[in-house]
Design a protein around this motif. Structure first.
Motif, PDB file in Angstrom:
ATOM      1  N   THR A  82       6.915 -21.747   3.441  1.00 32.82           N
ATOM      2  CA  THR A  82       8.291 -21.955   3.912  1.00 32.82           C
ATOM      3  C   THR A  82       8.721 -23.402   3.714  1.00 32.82           C
ATOM      4  O   THR A  82       9.888 -23.677   3.438  1.00 32.82           O
ATOM      5  CB  THR A  82       8.434 -21.539   5.379  1.00 32.82           C
ATOM      6  N   GLY A  83       7.780 -24.319   3.813  1.00 34.31           N
ATOM      7  CA  GLY A  83       8.104 -25.717   3.568  1.00 34.31           C
ATOM      8  C   GLY A  83       8.465 -26.000   2.127  1.00 34.31           C
ATOM      9  O   GLY A  83       9.151 -26.979   1.826  1.00 34.31           O
ATOM     10  N   LEU A  84       8.020 -25.128   1.237  1.00 34.15           N
ATOM     11  CA  LEU A  84       8.303 -25.280  -0.198  1.00 34.15           C
ATOM     12  C   LEU A  84       9.456 -24.388  -0.656  1.00 34.15           C
ATOM     13  O   LEU A  84       9.680 -24.238  -1.854  1.00 34.15           O
ATOM     14  CB  LEU A  84       7.052 -24.955  -1.007  1.00 34.15           C
ATOM     15  N   GLY A  85      10.170 -23.777   0.294  1.00 34.65           N
ATOM     16  CA  GLY A  85      11.327 -22.959  -0.063  1.00 34.65           C
ATOM     17  C   GLY A  85      11.092 -21.475  -0.056  1.00 34.65           C
ATOM     18  O   GLY A  85      12.001 -20.697  -0.374  1.00 34.65           O
ATOM     19  N   GLY A  86       9.889 -21.023   0.302  1.00 32.91           N
ATOM     20  CA  GLY A  86       9.642 -19.603   0.449  1.00 32.91           C
ATOM     21  C   GLY A  86      10.300 -19.069   1.716  1.00 32.91           C
ATOM     22  O   GLY A  86      10.654 -19.834   2.623  1.00 32.91           O
ATOM     23  N   VAL A  87      10.463 -17.760   1.777  1.00 30.89           N
ATOM     24  CA  VAL A  87      11.106 -17.123   2.925  1.00 30.89           C
ATOM     25  C   VAL A  87      10.105 -16.181   3.592  1.00 30.89           C
ATOM     26  O   VAL A  87       9.506 -15.329   2.932  1.00 30.89           O
ATOM     27  CB  VAL A  87      12.362 -16.337   2.500  1.00 30.89           C
ATOM     28  N   LEU A  88       9.934 -16.337   4.905  1.00 28.25           N
ATOM     29  CA  LEU A  88       9.056 -15.450   5.664  1.00 28.25           C
ATOM     30  C   LEU A  88       9.793 -14.154   5.964  1.00 28.25           C
ATOM     31  O   LEU A  88      10.879 -14.164   6.541  1.00 28.25           O
ATOM     32  CB  LEU A  88       8.634 -16.125   6.968  1.00 28.25           C
ATOM     33  N   GLN A  89       9.207 -13.009   5.578  1.00 27.44           N
ATOM     34  CA  GLN A  89       9.815 -11.709   5.815  1.00 27.44           C
ATOM     35  C   GLN A  89       9.305 -11.080   7.108  1.00 27.44           C
ATOM     36  O   GLN A  89      10.077 -10.510   7.870  1.00 27.44           O
ATOM     37  CB  GLN A  89       9.544 -10.776   4.629  1.00 27.44           C
ATOM     38  N   PHE A  90       8.013 -11.169   7.371  1.00 27.27           N
ATOM     39  CA  PHE A  90       7.481 -10.800   8.678  1.00 27.27           C
ATOM     40  C   PHE A  90       6.100 -11.419   8.855  1.00 27.27           C
ATOM     41  O   PHE A  90       5.444 -11.789   7.893  1.00 27.27           O
ATOM     42  CB  PHE A  90       7.446  -9.283   8.895  1.00 27.27           C
ATOM     43  N   GLY A  91       5.690 -11.511  10.130  1.00 24.53           N
ATOM     44  CA  GLY A  91       4.410 -12.097  10.456  1.00 24.53           C
ATOM     45  C   GLY A  91       4.563 -13.581  10.762  1.00 24.53           C
ATOM     46  O   GLY A  91       5.673 -14.086  10.898  1.00 24.53           O
TER      47      GLY A  91
END
Length: 265
Positions: A218-227
């Motif tokens: 997430t710090g690199l621009g990814g998106v958390l979908q669940f968990g």
């Protein structure tokens, strides 16, 4: 490395419009290092975990730029024969079987439920060199589909799987087996999946710390979908990378809870 049995997940790769961005992202999140790009094979670039081949990244061919997506390959002793079985059982061949130098033969297909996957007939490249579930290595995969009955008929017919259904009223989930070994999961896509999200095969990669991997992603621009969440299989999280490719991470050392009962179907 031994050749994988028919139907076993044996390789994964993904096309990225920004290959260097993908290398930075997965290098940080999964600890991958990368080999030299092979211009002879479309700048196909191997990713390594602990010095062993774990996956590959590749730029799109001219005119094929689009959303990135991981592709899981299932092993075949004869890619042409598997392509015939795919057609005979309602699937679609997206790329006809083709030889890739002495590395092997491949084709790309779509199951009747809409999930895209690859077929790999090993030559000098057997597929994953990593130990399943280890940090940076392939750990698991699941077919996400809105037509579970179609997928449940197709995959066992093509690859000889047997099926077991999880006894859980909250989800429609099956596991396809090769003998007594789980090969692939199948999850029905419920209302929590937006209609614009197409069916796909979700690939899991092992990590040493699920929460840390999520934080890096997430710090690199990814998106958390669940968990992240604890499961009997390990601590898991689903993510989308900055270029739109879905994947999951799992720490298999952090399994919590009892395995749900599975019934043969």
């Amino acid at each position: 490395m031994a050749v994988s049995p028919e139907g076993a997940p044996c390789w994964a790769d993904a096309m990225f419009n920004d290959v260097e961005g993908a290398r930075r992202f997965y290098g940080d999140v999964l600890g991958w290092t990368f080999g030299e790009s092979s211009s002879e094979y479309g700048n196909y670039t191997l990713a390594y975990a602990g010095g062993r081949a774990a996956a590959a990244v590749i730029p799109p061919m001219p005119g094929q730029a689009g959303k990135s997506q991981w592709c899981l390959y299932l092993a075949s002793p004869d890619a042409a024969d598997t392509a015939r079985k795919i057609r005979d059982n309602g699937g679609e061949i997206l790329m006809e079987p083709m030889q890739v130098a002495d590395f092997g033969w491949m084709c790309l297909a779509r199951d009747p439920g809409g999930s895209v996957f690859g077929v790999w007939q090993a030559g000098s490249h057997p597929g994953f060199e990593t130990e399943e579930g280890r940090p940076g290595a392939f750990a698991w995969a699941e077919v996400f589909t809105r037509e579970p009955a179609a997928s449940d008929a197709f995959f066992p017919a093509v690859f000889g799987y047997t099926s077991r259904e999880m006894q859980d009223e909250s989800m429609d989930f099956r596991v396809y087996y090769l003998g007594e070994r789980p090969a692939l999961g199948r999850m029905e896509m419920g209302d929590d999946f937006p209609p614009e999200v197409p069916p796909y095969i979700n690939v899991y990669f092992g990590v040493t710390d699920c929460d840390e991997a999520v934080s890096k992603a997430t710090g690199l621009g990814g998106v958390l979908q669940f968990g992240p969440m604890d499961t009997p299989f390990g601590r898991v999280a689903a993510l989308t990378d900055p270029q739109g490719a879905a994947f999951s991470v799992i720490d298999t050392t952090k399994a919590e809870g009892e395995m749900p009962p599975m019934t043969e179907v």
